[in-house]
Design an enzyme around this catalytic site. Structure first.
Site, PDB file in Angstrom:
ATOM      1  N   ASP A  74       0.841  -1.189   0.000  1.00  0.00           N
ATOM      2  CA  ASP A  74       0.000   0.000   0.000  1.00  0.00           C
ATOM      3  C   ASP A  74       0.882   1.247   0.000  1.00  0.00           C
ATOM      4  OD1 ASP A  74      -2.456   1.221  -0.091  1.00  0.00           O
ATOM      5  OD2 ASP A  74      -2.708   1.283   2.080  1.00  0.00           O
TER       6      ASP A  74
ATOM      7  N   HIS B 139      -4.003  13.849   0.819  1.00  0.00           N
ATOM      8  CA  HIS B 139      -4.323  12.942   1.934  1.00  0.00           C
ATOM      9  C   HIS B 139      -3.228  13.001   2.997  1.00  0.00           C
ATOM     10  CE1 HIS B 139      -5.534   9.345   4.139  1.00  0.00           C
ATOM     11  NE2 HIS B 139      -4.347   8.819   3.914  1.00  0.00           N
TER      12      HIS B 139
ATOM     13  N   GLU C 188     -11.061   3.752   2.786  1.00  0.00           N
ATOM     14  CA  GLU C 188     -10.052   4.552   2.096  1.00  0.00           C
ATOM     15  C   GLU C 188     -10.211   4.282   0.607  1.00  0.00           C
ATOM     16  OE1 GLU C 188      -6.070   3.971   3.683  1.00  0.00           O
ATOM     17  OE2 GLU C 188      -6.479   5.462   5.240  1.00  0.00           O
TER      18      GLU C 188
ATOM     19  N   GLU D  96      -9.047   4.038  -2.908  1.00  0.00           N
ATOM     20  CA  GLU D  96      -7.744   3.889  -3.558  1.00  0.00           C
ATOM     21  C   GLU D  96      -7.895   3.289  -4.951  1.00  0.00           C
ATOM     22  OE1 GLU D  96      -4.683   2.075  -1.221  1.00  0.00           O
ATOM     23  OE2 GLU D  96      -5.409   2.910   0.666  1.00  0.00           O
TER      24      GLU D  96
ATOM     25  N   ASP E  80      -9.415   0.254   1.149  1.00  0.00           N
ATOM     26  CA  ASP E  80      -8.505  -0.162   2.232  1.00  0.00           C
ATOM     27  C   ASP E  80      -9.182   0.154   3.577  1.00  0.00           C
ATOM     28  OD1 ASP E  80      -6.261  -0.713   3.799  1.00  0.00           O
ATOM     29  OD2 ASP E  80      -5.356   1.242   3.428  1.00  0.00           O
TER      30      ASP E  80
ATOM     31  N   ARG F  34      -9.560   3.292  12.660  1.00  0.00           N
ATOM     32  CA  ARG F  34      -8.684   4.403  13.054  1.00  0.00           C
ATOM     33  C   ARG F  34      -8.262   4.353  14.514  1.00  0.00           C
ATOM     34  NH1 ARG F  34      -7.046   5.708   8.127  1.00  0.00           N
ATOM     35  NH2 ARG F  34      -8.782   6.337   6.785  1.00  0.00           N
TER      36      ARG F  34
ATOM     37  N   GLN G 282      -5.688   1.644  14.851  1.00  0.00           N
ATOM     38  CA  GLN G 282      -4.476   2.129  14.175  1.00  0.00           C
ATOM     39  C   GLN G 282      -3.682   3.097  15.060  1.00  0.00           C
ATOM     40  OE1 GLN G 282      -5.419   3.809  10.332  1.00  0.00           O
ATOM     41  NE2 GLN G 282      -3.319   4.425   9.880  1.00  0.00           N
TER      42      GLN G 282
ATOM     43  N   LYS H 257      -5.619  -2.631   9.593  1.00  0.00           N
ATOM     44  CA  LYS H 257      -5.801  -2.658   8.137  1.00  0.00           C
ATOM     45  C   LYS H 257      -5.930  -4.083   7.595  1.00  0.00           C
ATOM     46  CE  LYS H 257      -4.349   1.745   7.057  1.00  0.00           C
ATOM     47  NZ  LYS H 257      -4.978   2.654   6.071  1.00  0.00           N
TER      48      LYS H 257
ATOM     49  N   THR I 220      -9.384  -6.069   2.758  1.00  0.00           N
ATOM     50  CA  THR I 220      -9.195  -5.057   1.720  1.00  0.00           C
ATOM     51  C   THR I 220     -10.052  -5.510   0.550  1.00  0.00           C
ATOM     52  OG1 THR I 220      -6.920  -4.670   2.439  1.00  0.00           O
ATOM     53  CG2 THR I 220      -7.498  -3.931   0.221  1.00  0.00           C
TER      54      THR I 220
ATOM     55  N   GLU J 225     -10.737  12.285   6.984  1.00  0.00           N
ATOM     56  CA  GLU J 225     -10.515  13.633   6.470  1.00  0.00           C
ATOM     57  C   GLU J 225     -11.814  14.435   6.388  1.00  0.00           C
ATOM     58  OE1 GLU J 225      -7.570  13.171   2.923  1.00  0.00           O
ATOM     59  OE2 GLU J 225      -8.249  11.200   3.559  1.00  0.00           O
TER      60      GLU J 225
END
Lengths: 446, 446
Positions: free
Chosen positions: B135, B142, B207, B209, B241, B245, B248, B261, B265, B380
């Site tokens: 990744d 970002h 996420e 991607e 992904d 949080r 993490q 994570k 996925t 975000e």
């Protein structure tokens, strides 16, 4: 985990002379691997004394009944994966049947003898197809020593004693012992500079680790309780997590090590099974000021979750090789000093729902003992390169130089004197030799 | 990379009605994947209009000559791997032959028509066996937005503009679109606490991607120059992904994200090939105050290294589903805003000598555009959970709730109006439902 059984009996005597009192591969060990010869393509084998049992050949005689026979029939391919994914009852039955067939007086002696190939006539291969590789950080002594280099007053991060820190590594670049290690090029930020330069790593290091193979798979979204975890533990090898410290320092924020580790990871060729390790179970060393968290605690883990696997790191420089000197020992330690156990690593890995597959590999993280001279990397032994080591022949080292060979070896000795070898993993540093079309990076400024 | 050729001609007209003006799968796209039906085991296919070409069936007629024919003969198994490892000349020849066979007036119409299966009758599978998953972190918007949450005065780390930051992810837990996502349990350190608790993640996020598949392998210890890199670029998909949080934040120091994570996925099922993307090549957006470093620079990359792949994230809550409301768009962006290109990711990945295999997957990292409303994650969009989003039906969200479905879709539109779809990847959040023997973690204190 079971108690020691007849396969661990120190009095066992084999019809194969070289097996008796063999320092690494006596009849109590029976490690599994994959080998090839000049004439034979890769195939599964078991090491016994100075010989290797060709399992595909053994399978043609169908010498075993029941689970052991079924297990043997999965060992006719190019990797151990079909075998190691079986429930542990199969590998235990196979071990027992193989042990009996090797004992003096076995009616299977002639059949097994027919399958033997001298270890001098083979080249070892990777024992299995490795789907995913995860590297842990289980030595609190390593974590503290490395942390001290960056944060002298607060070396250990707050999460360390709560969970086994780990990160994903690169599976494709795992190689078997003996593969040359090319000094990697990479971006490095030199001291007192604002701009990185691209150059061959000046801080190439080894990391002495235990490798742990996953056997029986664990499905996605089904976390494994700590009590279940060891059912998925197939066996161990030695692992060298080669690391370029200067590349690592520049790249690793904020997402962790990447190119500084992924160019190559070397492992020893034989997998010593969880069954063979039973006599070397120990209580995990206690470092904590409190018990493990509930999800990572179990009565078995507390009493027998540790493994006393002795580890030795030796170095042979090009000069030592030229003058026919033996390698010099850089450090000695044991996996029993690890803060986290195999069962804790496995259980933790699945906490959020990650699936494990047969042949997945874990690295234990650099194993360093409580004493500074027991450190499992040059980063620690030389305090980040500040204090060079002086070798017996007068050479000095901070990090590895071209021509240096690192040999990591492992073995177990029980309280009653039974000894088995885990194996050796060696690798020699070669200077960067760009392949066809590879960029000429050497020392060039960006 | 080649220029647009006859396979990209907007005037191409197919004998298959549904292919003409199809918003996703016109004759100019021809994405590849693996599907199964109630009666057929997994097999390779190409999407065209509302149909799928069964390539194993097509291969039985040997309709193509030369490289295209050889390429087709590798497409009879359960994954695309044997095909995507071929040199790019094979996939280009296959694309041309397939395009011609689908055009109005083709002498192969009857043969190809015989192989068509309606997309409504299939279930999509993973397109290939993924050896390693990496990744990246290519969106400077970002990286800056996330950095701002932790370091308001210094959001972007010093290495960001020098090299494409990346880390290794978990390959085993990559799933195809549609797979339910179980809310993970994990250790979380709550604000104003010194001790973590184990609980179902309260900050589950997506996420958005781009997924990038590696084709032709690259051997170990042979770094790829930037000019060579695209030969190893097979194609793209959309990738979510999923990230916890709170887990993490507690686990990621010092070695990067791990359990937060690795539980799942999700990717969209079709791989849109590098050939199909040629008309959507653009100059990479320039953000830097200086040129890229030499090893990551090339004339082609500077002029055409970018890809204008539009990305859309939509949310459909359980309440919206119950009242039959359409998903609401959360954000829109394009991969053209990425700071680093596909060629730069590939070249960088091999710098120290890491080998790449056919079927390896890269994530681009969360793609966020320059405007705050173009952000590719809830982290975000809600400024770390501080500013809830209010949806049109009055519901609010900081992070994902049970029953929420996230749909990430991608498409390209050229300056002359040609449109192709990259595909959709969706996943719905399910509350944690421990499987047999799984620990009852819910909210329990450690």
């Amino acid at each position: 985990m079971a108690q020691p059984d007849e396969t661990h009996d120190e009095a066992l005597f084999s019809w194969l002379k070289s097996a008796n009192q063999h320092p690494d591969f006596p009849i109590q060990n029976l490690p599994m691997g994959v080998f090839k010869t000049r004439d034979l393509p890769p195939r599964c084998g078991v090491a016994i004394g100075d010989e290797i049992i060709d399992l595909a050949k053994l399978a043609t005689s169908s010498p075993f009944d029941g689970l052991a026979g079924e297990a043997l029939s999965t060992l006719t391919g190019k990797t151990l994966n079909p075998f190691i994914q079986l429930p542990r009852s199969y590998s235990a039955a196979f071990r027992l049947a193989l042990s009996r067939s090797l004992r003096a007086g076995s009616r299977l002696e002639a059949i097994v003898r027919e399958t033997l190939i001298s270890k001098h006539d083979v080249e070892m291969c990777l024992p299995c197809s490795i789907g995913d590789y995860t590297d842990f950080y289980t030595s609190i002594h390593h974590a503290t020593a490395v942390g001290k280099l960056f944060r002298p007053d607060n070396p250990l991060l707050p999460n360390y004693k709560w969970l086994p820190i780990g990160y994903h590594g690169r599976a494709s670049s795992v190689v078997v012992s003996g593969q040359q290690v090319y000094r990697p090029n990479g971006q490095v930020l030199r001291p007192n500079s604002n701009e990185p330069v691209m150059l061959p790593s000046e801080k190439l290091d080894y990391e002495a680790e235990l490798g742990i193979f996953i056997g029986c798979p664990s499905p996605q979204f089904s976390p494994l309780e700590i009590e279940q975890a060891e059912k998925h533990f197939f066996g161990v090898c030695m692992l060298n997590d080669w690391s370029a410290r200067d590349i690592q320092a520049w790249e690793y924020q904020p997402l962790g090590p990447f190119l500084s580790k992924n160019f190559v990871t070397s492992i020893s060729p034989w997998i010593v099974t969880a069954e063979a390790l039973i006599p070397f179970r120990v209580q995990p060393t206690k470092y904590s000021d409190r018990p493990y968290v509930a999800a990572l605690n179990s009565p078995f883990n507390t009493s027998n979750g540790g493994l006393d696997i002795q580890m030795r790191v030796s170095l042979r420089t090009a000069q030592m090789k030229a003058s026919n000197e033996a390698p010099v020992t850089l450090s000695k330690t044991s996996f029993k000093h690890a803060y986290w156990t195999v069962a804790q690593m496995i259980s933790h890995h699945t906490t959020t729902g990650c699936n494990l597959n047969a042949g997945d590999l874990f690295g234990s993280g650099t194993q360093s003992g409580p004493e500074p001279e027991e450190a499992g990397s040059l980063l620690e032994l030389t305090e980040g390169g500040k204090k060079p080591l002086t070798l017996p022949n007068g050479e000095q080292r901070t990090f590895l130089e071209d021509g240096d060979e690192i040999i990591l070896s492992g073995f177990c000795i029980s309280s009653s004197g039974l000894r088995i070898g885990i194996g050796n993993v060696s690798g020699q540093i070669a200077s960067t030799t760009p392949g066809p079309g590879a960029p000429m990076f050497s020392g060039q400024s960006l």
